[in-house]
Design a protein around this motif. Structure first.
Motif, short mmCIF file in Angstrom:
data_model
loop_
_atom_site.label_atom_id
_atom_site.label_comp_id
_atom_site.label_asym_id
_atom_site.label_seq_id
_atom_site.Cartn_x
_atom_site.Cartn_y
_atom_site.Cartn_z
N LYS A 199 -25.95 -8.76 -14.36
CA LYS A 199 -27.25 -8.25 -14.75
C LYS A 199 -28.14 -9.41 -15.17
O LYS A 199 -27.64 -10.44 -15.61
CB LYS A 199 -27.11 -7.24 -15.91
N PHE A 200 -29.45 -9.24 -15.02
CA PHE A 200 -30.37 -10.25 -15.53
C PHE A 200 -31.31 -9.61 -16.54
O PHE A 200 -31.62 -8.41 -16.48
CB PHE A 200 -31.15 -10.92 -14.39
N PHE A 201 -31.80 -10.43 -17.47
CA PHE A 201 -32.62 -9.94 -18.57
C PHE A 201 -33.90 -10.77 -18.63
O PHE A 201 -33.87 -11.96 -18.96
CB PHE A 201 -31.84 -10.02 -19.89
N GLU A 202 -35.00 -10.13 -18.29
CA GLU A 202 -36.31 -10.77 -18.30
C GLU A 202 -36.67 -11.18 -19.73
O GLU A 202 -36.58 -10.38 -20.66
CB GLU A 202 -37.35 -9.79 -17.74
N MET A 203 -37.08 -12.44 -19.90
CA MET A 203 -37.40 -12.95 -21.23
C MET A 203 -38.85 -13.41 -21.35
O MET A 203 -39.21 -14.05 -22.33
CB MET A 203 -36.46 -14.11 -21.59
N TRP A 204 -39.67 -13.07 -20.37
CA TRP A 204 -41.10 -13.42 -20.45
C TRP A 204 -41.93 -12.21 -20.86
O TRP A 204 -42.87 -12.31 -21.65
CB TRP A 204 -41.58 -13.95 -19.10
N THR A 205 -41.59 -11.04 -20.33
CA THR A 205 -42.27 -9.81 -20.71
C THR A 205 -41.24 -8.78 -21.16
O THR A 205 -40.07 -8.85 -20.79
CB THR A 205 -43.07 -9.24 -19.52
N GLY A 206 -41.69 -7.82 -21.95
CA GLY A 206 -40.80 -6.76 -22.38
C GLY A 206 -39.87 -7.21 -23.50
O GLY A 206 -39.88 -8.37 -23.92
N ASP A 207 -39.06 -6.27 -23.99
CA ASP A 207 -38.11 -6.56 -25.07
C ASP A 207 -36.70 -6.30 -24.54
O ASP A 207 -36.17 -5.19 -24.66
CB ASP A 207 -38.42 -5.68 -26.28
N HIS A 208 -36.11 -7.34 -23.93
CA HIS A 208 -34.79 -7.18 -23.32
C HIS A 208 -33.71 -7.97 -24.06
O HIS A 208 -32.55 -8.00 -23.62
CB HIS A 208 -34.84 -7.63 -21.86
N SER A 209 -34.08 -8.59 -25.16
CA SER A 209 -33.11 -9.37 -25.92
C SER A 209 -31.99 -8.48 -26.47
O SER A 209 -30.81 -8.84 -26.42
CB SER A 209 -33.81 -10.12 -27.06
N SER A 210 -32.37 -7.31 -26.98
CA SER A 210 -31.36 -6.39 -27.52
C SER A 210 -30.45 -5.85 -26.42
O SER A 210 -29.25 -5.67 -26.62
CB SER A 210 -32.05 -5.22 -28.25
N GLU A 211 -31.04 -5.60 -25.25
CA GLU A 211 -30.23 -5.14 -24.10
C GLU A 211 -29.20 -6.19 -23.73
O GLU A 211 -28.05 -5.87 -23.41
CB GLU A 211 -31.14 -4.86 -22.91
N MET A 212 -29.61 -7.46 -23.75
CA MET A 212 -28.68 -8.53 -23.43
C MET A 212 -27.55 -8.59 -24.45
O MET A 212 -26.38 -8.78 -24.10
CB MET A 212 -29.40 -9.87 -23.38
N MET A 213 -27.88 -8.39 -25.73
CA MET A 213 -26.85 -8.39 -26.77
C MET A 213 -25.83 -7.28 -26.53
O MET A 213 -24.62 -7.49 -26.65
CB MET A 213 -27.50 -8.24 -28.14
N ASP A 214 -26.31 -6.08 -26.18
CA ASP A 214 -25.40 -4.96 -25.90
C ASP A 214 -24.51 -5.27 -24.71
O ASP A 214 -23.31 -4.94 -24.70
CB ASP A 214 -26.20 -3.68 -25.65
N PHE A 215 -25.09 -5.88 -23.69
CA PHE A 215 -24.33 -6.22 -22.48
C PHE A 215 -23.21 -7.19 -22.82
O PHE A 215 -22.07 -7.03 -22.36
CB PHE A 215 -25.28 -6.82 -21.45
N VAL A 216 -23.50 -8.20 -23.62
CA VAL A 216 -22.50 -9.20 -24.00
C VAL A 216 -21.45 -8.59 -24.91
O VAL A 216 -20.24 -8.83 -24.75
CB VAL A 216 -23.18 -10.40 -24.68
#
Length: 233
Positions: free
Chosen positions: A123-140
Motif C-alpha cells: 500500500k502507499f500513503f500520500e503525504m502531500w494532501t489528505g491525512d494518511h499518517s494515521s492510516e499508515m500507522m494502522d497498516f504498520v
C-alpha cells in the motif's frame, strides 16, 4: 649451328613442359570431386577461434551476484522526480513498481511473510494532501509478528507525516525517519518480531538540494539491496 640446335632443344622443352602441365590439369579436373571444400572455408578454418565470455546470468532482483543458498534477495529503490515511481523487489517479485496500482506518491510499504517469502500486502500513503499518517500507522501496527516491512518514498513522504508515525517507524529500527524532509528520497527495511543481521543494508536517505538535485526539484533515487538469511526465526 650449335646455337640454333640449342634453341631448338629449349623450345622443345618448353612445349613438353606446357603439354605436361595441361595434361595434369585435365587429369585433376576430371578426377577430383566438384564438392571439395572452398578455399574461403579452408582459410576460415585456419583462423584462431575467438573466445567470448558467456553472457552474465541475471540474478534475482537484478543483483550483480547471487545471494548464497538459504537467503532471500531484496532491493528497494525510491522514486525519482515526478514520474519514476518507487520499486520494491523481494525474491525477484516486483511488489511495488511502475504500473502497480498499489504504488504511488508518498510512502510505499510492502509487508512480506518472513517464513514463506510471500507478500501479504502492499500500500502507499500520500503525504502531500489528505491525512494518511494515521492510516499508515494502522497498516504498520497490523503487520503480523514474523514479517518484513519494506518502505520507499516517491515524490514527498514528509509533509503530512506526523511525529507519532515517525516514532513508530523509529521503533522498528529506523535512524533516519525523523530526519526526513520535503521530497527526501528514503528507503528502509525492518523486521517485526525478530532482528535483522547488522551487516545488511537497512536504510538510506537523500535530501532534496536545489544545487545537487538530479531532477528539477527532486533529488536522485536512493537504493538498498542485499540478502536476508532464512533462519533468523
Amino acid at each position: 649451328m650449335k646455337l640454333i640446335r640449342h634453341s631448338v632443344w629449349r623450345l622443345f622443352g618448353l612445349l613438353l613442359t606446357s603439354l605436361a602441365a595441361w595434361y595434369l590439369g585435365s587429369f585433376v579436373a576430371a578426377h577430383v570431386p566438384q564438392n571439395t571444400v572452398p578455399i574461403a572455408v579452408l582459410q576460415e578454418m585456419g583462423k584462431k577461434p575467438v573466445l567470448r565470455a558467456p553472457a552474465p546470468k541475471r540474478q534475482k532482483c537484478d543483483h550483480w551476484s547471487p545471494c548464497p543458498p538459504g537467503n532471500f534477495a531484496y532491493r528497494i529503490l525510491s522514486g525519482g522526480g515526478k514520474q519514476r515511481r518507487a520499486k520494491i523487489c523481494f525474491e525477484d517479485e516486483q511488489l511495488v513498481s511502475e504500473g502497480n496500482d498499489d504504488a504511488g506518491s508518498g510512502i510505499n510499504i510492502a509487508i512480506v511473510n518472513y517464513k514463506t517469502g510471500q507478500v501479504i500486502s502492499t500500500k502507499f500513503f500520500e503525504m502531500w494532501t489528505g491525512d494518511h499518517s494515521s492510516e499508515m500507522m494502522d497498516f504498520v501496527r497490523n503487520a503480523p509478528e514474523g514479517t518484513l516491512l519494506l518502505m520507499a518514498t516517491h515524490d514527498d513522504g514528509s509533509t503530512k507525516l506526523k511525529d507519532d508515525a515517525k516514532t513508530l517507524v523509529e521503533e522498528l529500527g529506523s535512524t533516519e525517519i525523523k530526519n526526513i524532509k520535503f521530497r527526501s528520497s528514503w528507503v528502509f527495511i525492518a523486521a517485526k518480531g525478530f532482528k535483522l543481521p547488522d551487516n545488511i543494508q537497512k536504510e538510506k536517505i537523500n535530501h532534496s538540494d536545489h544545487k545537487k538535485n538530479r531532477y528539477n526539484g527532486w533529488p536522485a533515487e536512493i537504493q538498498i539491496e542485499g540478502c536476508i538469511p532464512r533462519n533468523l526465526i
